[in-house]
Design a protein around this motif. Structure first.
Motif, short mmCIF file in Angstrom:
data_model
loop_
_atom_site.label_atom_id
_atom_site.label_comp_id
_atom_site.label_asym_id
_atom_site.label_seq_id
_atom_site.Cartn_x
_atom_site.Cartn_y
_atom_site.Cartn_z
N GLY A 204 5.39 14.79 -3.85
CA GLY A 204 5.93 15.11 -5.16
C GLY A 204 5.79 16.58 -5.50
O GLY A 204 6.73 17.22 -6.00
N VAL A 205 4.64 17.16 -5.19
CA VAL A 205 4.42 18.59 -5.42
C VAL A 205 5.35 19.42 -4.53
O VAL A 205 5.92 20.44 -4.98
CB VAL A 205 2.93 18.95 -5.18
CG1 VAL A 205 2.72 20.45 -5.13
CG2 VAL A 205 2.06 18.33 -6.26
N GLN B 239 0.83 -1.21 0.00
CA GLN B 239 0.00 0.00 0.00
C GLN B 239 0.86 1.25 0.00
O GLN B 239 0.50 2.25 -0.63
CB GLN B 239 -0.92 0.01 1.22
CG GLN B 239 -2.05 -0.98 1.15
CD GLN B 239 -2.86 -1.01 2.44
OE1 GLN B 239 -2.49 -0.43 3.45
NE2 GLN B 239 -3.99 -1.69 2.39
N LEU B 240 2.00 1.22 0.71
CA LEU B 240 2.89 2.38 0.72
C LEU B 240 3.55 2.60 -0.63
O LEU B 240 3.83 3.73 -1.01
CB LEU B 240 3.96 2.22 1.80
CG LEU B 240 3.54 2.53 3.22
CD1 LEU B 240 4.68 2.25 4.18
CD2 LEU B 240 3.08 3.95 3.36
N LYS B 241 3.80 1.52 -1.37
CA LYS B 241 4.45 1.66 -2.68
C LYS B 241 3.50 2.22 -3.73
O LYS B 241 3.95 2.86 -4.68
CB LYS B 241 4.96 0.30 -3.16
CG LYS B 241 6.20 -0.16 -2.43
CD LYS B 241 6.64 -1.49 -3.01
CE LYS B 241 7.83 -2.03 -2.26
NZ LYS B 241 8.23 -3.35 -2.78
N ALA B 242 2.22 1.97 -3.58
CA ALA B 242 1.25 2.44 -4.58
C ALA B 242 1.26 3.96 -4.61
O ALA B 242 0.98 4.63 -3.63
CB ALA B 242 -0.14 1.93 -4.24
N GLY B 243 1.60 4.52 -5.75
CA GLY B 243 1.67 5.97 -5.91
C GLY B 243 3.05 6.53 -5.68
O GLY B 243 3.25 7.74 -5.72
N GLY B 244 4.03 5.67 -5.43
CA GLY B 244 5.38 6.12 -5.13
C GLY B 244 6.07 6.82 -6.29
O GLY B 244 7.05 7.54 -6.10
N ARG B 245 5.54 6.67 -7.50
CA ARG B 245 6.13 7.34 -8.67
C ARG B 245 6.06 8.85 -8.53
O ARG B 245 6.92 9.56 -9.06
CB ARG B 245 5.41 6.90 -9.93
CG ARG B 245 5.66 5.44 -10.25
CD ARG B 245 4.97 5.05 -11.52
NE ARG B 245 5.23 3.64 -11.79
CZ ARG B 245 4.31 2.80 -12.18
NH1 ARG B 245 3.08 3.21 -12.36
NH2 ARG B 245 4.61 1.55 -12.40
N TRP B 246 5.03 9.35 -7.85
CA TRP B 246 4.91 10.80 -7.65
C TRP B 246 6.08 11.31 -6.81
O TRP B 246 6.68 12.34 -7.14
CB TRP B 246 3.59 11.14 -6.95
CG TRP B 246 2.39 10.91 -7.80
CD1 TRP B 246 1.57 9.82 -7.78
CD2 TRP B 246 1.87 11.80 -8.78
NE1 TRP B 246 0.58 9.97 -8.69
CE2 TRP B 246 0.73 11.19 -9.33
CE3 TRP B 246 2.25 13.05 -9.26
CZ2 TRP B 246 -0.04 11.78 -10.31
CZ3 TRP B 246 1.49 13.63 -10.24
CH2 TRP B 246 0.37 13.01 -10.76
N GLY C 9 10.58 16.35 3.51
CA GLY C 9 9.65 15.61 2.66
C GLY C 9 9.21 14.30 3.30
O GLY C 9 8.04 13.94 3.26
N VAL C 10 10.17 13.58 3.90
CA VAL C 10 9.82 12.33 4.59
C VAL C 10 8.90 12.61 5.78
O VAL C 10 7.93 11.89 6.02
CB VAL C 10 11.10 11.58 5.03
CG1 VAL C 10 10.78 10.43 5.96
CG2 VAL C 10 11.86 11.08 3.82
N GLY C 11 9.19 13.67 6.52
CA GLY C 11 8.34 14.05 7.65
C GLY C 11 6.93 14.43 7.20
O GLY C 11 5.94 14.06 7.84
N LEU C 12 6.83 15.17 6.10
CA LEU C 12 5.51 15.53 5.58
C LEU C 12 4.74 14.31 5.09
O LEU C 12 3.52 14.23 5.24
CB LEU C 12 5.64 16.56 4.46
CG LEU C 12 5.95 17.99 4.89
CD1 LEU C 12 6.16 18.87 3.67
CD2 LEU C 12 4.83 18.54 5.75
N VAL D 185 8.99 9.82 -6.36
CA VAL D 185 10.25 9.61 -7.09
C VAL D 185 10.43 10.69 -8.16
O VAL D 185 11.52 11.24 -8.32
CB VAL D 185 10.28 8.19 -7.71
CG1 VAL D 185 11.44 8.03 -8.66
CG2 VAL D 185 10.35 7.15 -6.60
N ALA D 186 9.36 11.03 -8.88
CA ALA D 186 9.45 12.07 -9.91
C ALA D 186 9.80 13.42 -9.28
O ALA D 186 10.64 14.17 -9.81
CB ALA D 186 8.14 12.17 -10.68
#
Length: 190
Positions: free
Chosen positions: A162-163, A83-90, A128-131, A92-93
């Motif tokens: 990502g934003v 579940q944590l990996k789903a959407g991880g491309r955002w 970013g990790v904290g957010l 990474v980009a």
């Protein structure tokens, strides 16, 4: 409820009580006669039903009574990681964009102190990790606890991060002189 009884009395059917059985007396057929007789049926006599008083509370339709708080089933660790990996491309980009912008900024700075620039990049990634953790916590409270829904992925948290990383990369680009000049040229501003 039958007429003539008090409203507090009700008929009670309890599956744990034994039901009395009655023996059926049949006539033995005579020689040459069959068992079947048209128009006659054996009807047992009605049994007396015991009336009991019940003081059980009645429920409003739709009301559910539970003893204690309902517990959600535990989700295995492997499922949580997927579940944590789903959407991880955002994320990474955004991180790639930030690294490219930081690299351009560090290259344009010349012979300055690159240790401070690297520390600044590390702090941005740490924020970013904290957010990301904060957005997952808020999602857990709002979606799972308040709304009672289950989360199937983390794509919204990844998109938010990502934003954030793209915005940090744009701030690096805005401090490079030749990028600002190129942007103004493309916009038509002199």
């Amino acid at each position: 409820m039958t007429e003539g009884t008090e409203p507090t009395h009700e008929l009670r059917l309890d599956r744990t009580q034994e039901i009395p059985t009655e023996t059926l007396h049949t006539q033995q057929p005579r020689a040459g006669q069959t068992d079947f007789k048209t128009g006659k049926a054996a009807v047992p006599a009605q049994r007396q039903v015991e009336q009991t008083v019940s003081f059980e509370p009645t429920l409003v339709p739709g009301q559910i009574v539970t003893s204690g708080q309902l517990k959600r089933p535990d989700v295995p660790l492997g499922v949580r990681m997927r579940q944590l990996k789903a959407g991880g491309r955002w994320s990474v980009a955004g991180a790639i964009f930030l690294l490219v912008c930081w690299g351009l900024w560090a290259a344009s700075a010349g012979d300055g102190d690159h240790g401070v620039a690297t520390l600044a990049l590390f702090l941005i990634l740490l924020v970013g990790v904290g957010l990301f953790a904060l957005s997952r916590l808020v999602g857990s409270v709002v979606l799972e606890k308040i709304m009672g829904r289950t989360r199937r992925s983390a794509w919204l948290s990844h998109a938010f991060i990502g934003v954030f990383l793209v915005a940090a990369g744009i701030s690096y680009l805005s401090s490079i002189g030749w990028v600002v000049d190129a942007w103004n040229f493309l916009r038509g501003v002199r």
